[in-house]
Design a protein around this motif. Structure first.
Motif, PDB file in Angstrom:
ATOM      1  N   LEU A  87     -12.686   1.555  14.969  1.00 56.54           N
ATOM      2  CA  LEU A  87     -12.564   1.591  13.517  1.00 56.54           C
ATOM      3  C   LEU A  87     -11.141   1.960  13.128  1.00 56.54           C
ATOM      4  CD1 LEU A  87     -15.861   3.488  12.573  1.00 56.54           C
ATOM      5  CD2 LEU A  87     -15.469   1.026  12.571  1.00 56.54           C
ATOM      6  N   GLY A  88     -10.622   1.296  12.101  1.00 57.68           N
ATOM      7  CA  GLY A  88      -9.292   1.609  11.595  1.00 57.68           C
ATOM      8  C   GLY A  88      -9.123   1.048  10.197  1.00 57.68           C
ATOM      9  N   TYR A  89      -7.983   1.348   9.589  1.00 60.73           N
ATOM     10  CA  TYR A  89      -7.701   0.863   8.239  1.00 60.73           C
ATOM     11  C   TYR A  89      -6.753  -0.315   8.297  1.00 60.73           C
ATOM     12  CZ  TYR A  89      -9.843   5.080   6.354  1.00 60.73           C
ATOM     13  OH  TYR A  89     -10.727   6.068   6.030  1.00 60.73           O
ATOM     14  N   ARG A  90      -6.961  -1.253   7.384  1.00 61.63           N
ATOM     15  CA  ARG A  90      -6.033  -2.366   7.227  1.00 61.63           C
ATOM     16  C   ARG A  90      -5.712  -2.530   5.749  1.00 61.63           C
ATOM     17  NH1 ARG A  90      -8.680  -7.049   5.446  1.00 61.63           N
ATOM     18  NH2 ARG A  90     -10.963  -6.898   5.524  1.00 61.63           N
ATOM     19  N   ALA A  91      -4.528  -3.073   5.485  1.00 58.35           N
ATOM     20  CA  ALA A  91      -4.098  -3.265   4.105  1.00 58.35           C
ATOM     21  C   ALA A  91      -4.631  -4.590   3.576  1.00 58.35           C
ATOM     22  CB  ALA A  91      -2.579  -3.250   4.023  1.00 58.35           C
ATOM     23  N   LEU A  92      -5.116  -4.589   2.349  1.00 57.17           N
ATOM     24  CA  LEU A  92      -5.602  -5.789   1.694  1.00 57.17           C
ATOM     25  C   LEU A  92      -4.461  -6.460   0.925  1.00 57.17           C
ATOM     26  CD1 LEU A  92      -9.006  -4.430   0.318  1.00 57.17           C
ATOM     27  CD2 LEU A  92      -8.562  -5.602   2.486  1.00 57.17           C
ATOM     28  N   GLU A  93      -4.769  -7.538   0.247  1.00 52.66           N
ATOM     29  CA  GLU A  93      -3.766  -8.222  -0.545  1.00 52.66           C
ATOM     30  C   GLU A  93      -3.313  -7.343  -1.709  1.00 52.66           C
ATOM     31  OE1 GLU A  93      -2.271 -11.091   0.029  1.00 52.66           O
ATOM     32  OE2 GLU A  93      -3.378 -11.234   1.920  1.00 52.66           O
ATOM     33  N   GLN A  94      -2.071  -7.527  -2.110  1.00 47.18           N
ATOM     34  CA  GLN A  94      -1.513  -6.739  -3.191  1.00 47.18           C
ATOM     35  C   GLN A  94      -2.241  -7.024  -4.504  1.00 47.18           C
ATOM     36  OE1 GLN A  94       2.704  -7.183  -3.466  1.00 47.18           O
ATOM     37  NE2 GLN A  94       2.986  -5.129  -4.275  1.00 47.18           N
ATOM     38  N   VAL A  95      -2.548  -5.964  -5.244  1.00 45.06           N
ATOM     39  CA  VAL A  95      -3.246  -6.107  -6.516  1.00 45.06           C
ATOM     40  C   VAL A  95      -2.431  -5.425  -7.606  1.00 45.06           C
ATOM     41  CG1 VAL A  95      -5.552  -6.296  -5.501  1.00 45.06           C
ATOM     42  CG2 VAL A  95      -4.620  -4.035  -6.051  1.00 45.06           C
ATOM     43  N   ARG A  96      -2.705  -5.813  -8.852  1.00 45.44           N
ATOM     44  CA  ARG A  96      -1.964  -5.271  -9.987  1.00 45.44           C
ATOM     45  C   ARG A  96      -2.931  -5.072 -11.147  1.00 45.44           C
ATOM     46  NH1 ARG A  96       1.085  -9.242 -10.705  1.00 45.44           N
ATOM     47  NH2 ARG A  96       2.880  -8.551  -9.458  1.00 45.44           N
ATOM     48  N   THR A  97      -2.745  -4.006 -11.887  1.00 41.15           N
ATOM     49  CA  THR A  97      -3.559  -3.775 -13.070  1.00 41.15           C
ATOM     50  C   THR A  97      -2.704  -3.164 -14.163  1.00 41.15           C
ATOM     51  OG1 THR A  97      -5.662  -2.861 -13.869  1.00 41.15           O
ATOM     52  CG2 THR A  97      -4.306  -1.440 -12.503  1.00 41.15           C
ATOM     53  N   VAL A 467      -1.065   1.392   9.392  1.00 37.22           N
ATOM     54  CA  VAL A 467      -1.450   0.102   8.839  1.00 37.22           C
ATOM     55  C   VAL A 467      -0.224  -0.536   8.209  1.00 37.22           C
ATOM     56  CG1 VAL A 467      -3.810   0.845   8.435  1.00 37.22           C
ATOM     57  CG2 VAL A 467      -2.120   1.152   6.657  1.00 37.22           C
ATOM     58  N   ASP A 468      -0.360  -1.829   7.886  1.00 37.83           N
ATOM     59  CA  ASP A 468       0.791  -2.561   7.354  1.00 37.83           C
ATOM     60  C   ASP A 468       1.023  -2.232   5.886  1.00 37.83           C
ATOM     61  OD1 ASP A 468       1.174  -3.810   9.792  1.00 37.83           O
ATOM     62  OD2 ASP A 468      -0.184  -5.459   9.291  1.00 37.83           O
ATOM     63  N   THR A 469       2.117  -1.569   5.605  1.00 41.61           N
ATOM     64  CA  THR A 469       2.622  -1.289   4.261  1.00 41.61           C
ATOM     65  C   THR A 469       1.543  -0.931   3.247  1.00 41.61           C
ATOM     66  OG1 THR A 469       2.547  -3.638   3.702  1.00 41.61           O
ATOM     67  CG2 THR A 469       4.619  -2.783   4.585  1.00 41.61           C
ATOM     68  N   PRO A 470       0.690   0.099   3.505  1.00 38.56           N
ATOM     69  CA  PRO A 470      -0.307   0.460   2.497  1.00 38.56           C
ATOM     70  C   PRO A 470       0.289   1.215   1.328  1.00 38.56           C
ATOM     71  CG  PRO A 470      -0.396   1.996   4.313  1.00 38.56           C
ATOM     72  CD  PRO A 470       0.619   0.951   4.691  1.00 38.56           C
ATOM     73  N   TRP A 471       1.484   1.803   1.512  1.00 30.86           N
ATOM     74  CA  TRP A 471       2.058   2.631   0.453  1.00 30.86           C
ATOM     75  C   TRP A 471       2.954   1.838  -0.486  1.00 30.86           C
ATOM     76  CZ3 TRP A 471       0.410   7.246  -0.842  1.00 30.86           C
ATOM     77  CH2 TRP A 471      -0.281   8.001   0.097  1.00 30.86           C
ATOM     78  N   ASN A 472       3.227   0.584  -0.177  1.00 33.32           N
ATOM     79  CA  ASN A 472       4.082  -0.201  -1.059  1.00 33.32           C
ATOM     80  C   ASN A 472       3.440  -0.325  -2.438  1.00 33.32           C
ATOM     81  OD1 ASN A 472       5.774  -0.554   1.066  1.00 33.32           O
ATOM     82  ND2 ASN A 472       5.618  -2.780   1.142  1.00 33.32           N
ATOM     83  N   GLN A 473       4.141   0.085  -3.469  1.00 32.20           N
ATOM     84  CA  GLN A 473       3.612  -0.017  -4.824  1.00 32.20           C
ATOM     85  C   GLN A 473       4.743   0.060  -5.840  1.00 32.20           C
ATOM     86  OE1 GLN A 473       1.697   3.969  -6.120  1.00 32.20           O
ATOM     87  NE2 GLN A 473       1.208   3.778  -3.943  1.00 32.20           N
TER      88      GLN A 473
END
Length: 496
Positions: A87-97, A467-473
């Protein structure tokens, strides 16, 4: 949560009847009292762009184990606890709100009865963009406050939606309150339908998703407080109880004591609470601050104990929440009028977790340290920065930030800031770091009208084990605040 229901306001019948009786008995209406209105309207908009995380399952055969026993899949740290999978975490597609809110805060008076006023704080919310839901943005309307108040002599009566702030929390309720104040003592009693903490919704609504397991019942809040002050010393005692409206059960019952005093130049603050429902002490703290060297140096020492609080309507309180005790020392030094530095250090020790650990001793301590400085090279310029380091039982955090601010007048200020942090273990960045920066600007259009906004960008530097760039925001925000009505202290109540 049903946004339409959260805006409803039902005043407790008993409290409303008492308020009406007090209005009629308080004296002859004063028709000469001038009507007035004062408050503000605020609007804020923020855009958030980020990459959310999701739990991912990968075959055990793809995992690579290093010499320290850590498992990796494609450079990501995973936990291989299942027989044939990790089990591990992966980054999803970038979202915006985009989320927006509007506040209306008004106090009105002058309705033919001296001392009578009405106060409201209303909030509306909207959102747009992707599937990312910003917290509370799906709740379209909230009445944060909505009460009538009558002040007659030493007595103050309120009826409607109110909030009580104390070291027992910030409970809100629909009901009534009565306070009696003298130069040395204040006594207060309050009660009504309890609202969910932080949501301003009926307390029963937060159980709606669990109604198959937890009875969906309204909760009544009752409270008493007494405060006295003299010669720089203040002491407040409080009793607070929540019961089901049909009296079939108890939700919570707690008491607290808080005090503050000044002895010569020494400031002392403290508080303590006790949970009568669970029959154990809750949180407590004691802080002492003492100046030296002509107030250029201040030493603060604090001790605190904390234990998570849960009401009787949830099962979590019966799992013996783990408490911690902490001691902290802070030094603040201003060697010159334009320079100030500070530093702090603390040690935290957790209580017994009743957990059996086979391969390693469970870490039960936490350490924190931080320091910072502020320098004003010129009256309109300031530079400040801080660094924090924390070793906890489940994670390590290292972070720093700095900012330069330019204030050419009392109505204009512009700041540029930068930051960086690294978090290992929980939602870790691995050996990489996150870097960010941005700016904020504030403009006072008039003495009471202001416009502010800003932009911040965070990007992760990945060097493995994450994980791949989860903190990019990216985030942007703006806020506008406009006055309504005039200041009762100015001539003819003109708004300036």
């Amino acid at each position: 949560m049903n946004g339409r229901r959260s805006g409803t306001l039902r005043v407790a019948p008993v409290a409303l009847t008492a308020a009406r009786a007090f209005l009629w008995s308080s004296g002859t209406p004063d028709n000469a009292a001038a009507q007035g209105l004062r408050g503000w309207v605020g609007s804020s908009i923020q855009m958030v762009e980020m990459r959310p995380l999701a739990m991912d399952t990968v075959p055990l055969s793809l995992a690579v184990i290093d010499r320290n026993g850590r498992a990796f899949v494609d450079g990501r740290v995973v936990s291989c606890v299942l027989p044939d999978a990790c089990l591990g975490y992966r980054a999803l597609e970038q979202v915006r709100t985009v989320a927006a809110s509007q506040d209306l805060n008004l106090t009105a008076w002058g309705f033919g009865l001296r001392g009578l006023s009405f106060t409201t704080l209303l909030r509306t919310r909207q959102r747009g963009g992707s599937s990312l839901v910003w917290p509370r943005s799906d709740d379209a309307f909230d009445a944060m406050l909505a009460y009538a108040q009558l002040v007659h002599g030493n007595v103050r009566v309120r009826a409607g939606r109110q909030e009580v702030r104390s070291n027992l929390g910030f409970p809100a309720f629909d009901g009534g309150s009565v306070a009696w104040t003298t130069p040395r003592v204040q006594l207060e009693a309050y009660g009504g339908r309890s609202l969910a903490r932080g949501l301003r919704d009926p307390a029963s609504d937060i159980l709606r998703g669990l109604e198959d397991f937890v009875p969906d019942k309204s909760v009544v809040l009752l409270g008493l407080s007494a405060r006295t002050w003299m010669s720089g010393t203040s002491v407040t005692g409080r009793y607070q109880r929540e019961v089901y409206a049909d009296r079939s059960g108890l939700e919570s019952e707690r008491v607290s004591l808080a005090f503050s005093t000044v002895l010569s130049a020494v400031r002392i603050l403290g508080s303590l609470d006790y949970d009568l429902a669970f029959a154990h002490w809750g949180k407590g703290d004691l802080a002492v601050a003492m100046p030296f060297a002509g107030n250029r140096l201040e030493v603060q020492a604090a001790a605190r104990r904390y234990i998570p609080y849960f009401s009787l309507s949830t099962i979590w309180g019966f799992f013996e929440p783990v408490s911690y005790t902490e001691g902290e020392v802070r030094l603040s030094w201003a060697p010159a009028s334009r320079l100030g530095v500070w530093g702090s250090a603390s040690l935290r020790r957790y209580g017994d977790t009743s957990t059996t650990v086979v391969f390693a001793r469970l870490v039960d301590t936490g350490k924190r340290a931080s320091f910072g400085a502020r320098f004003r090279p010129a009256p309109s310029w300031s530079v400040e920065g801080a660094y924090r380091l924390e070793y906890g039982a489940g994670a390590t955090l290292s972070s720093g930030d700095a900012a330069v601010r330019w204030t050419p007048s009392d109505r204009v200020s512009i700041a540029v800031n930068g930051m960086s942090f690294q978090q290992i273990e929980e939602f870790r960045l691995g050996e990489g770091r996150a870097w960010g920066g941005g700016f904020t600007a504030n403009l006072g259009i008039t003495e009471r009208t202001s416009l502010s906004g800003g932009l911040s960008v965070i990007r992760q530097e990945t060097t493995g084990g994450s994980v791949d760039t989860p903190w990019n925001q990216t985030r942007a925000w703006s806020s506008l605040r406009i006055p309504v009505g005039g200041d009762p202290g100015t001539q003819r109540g003109r708004a300036r």
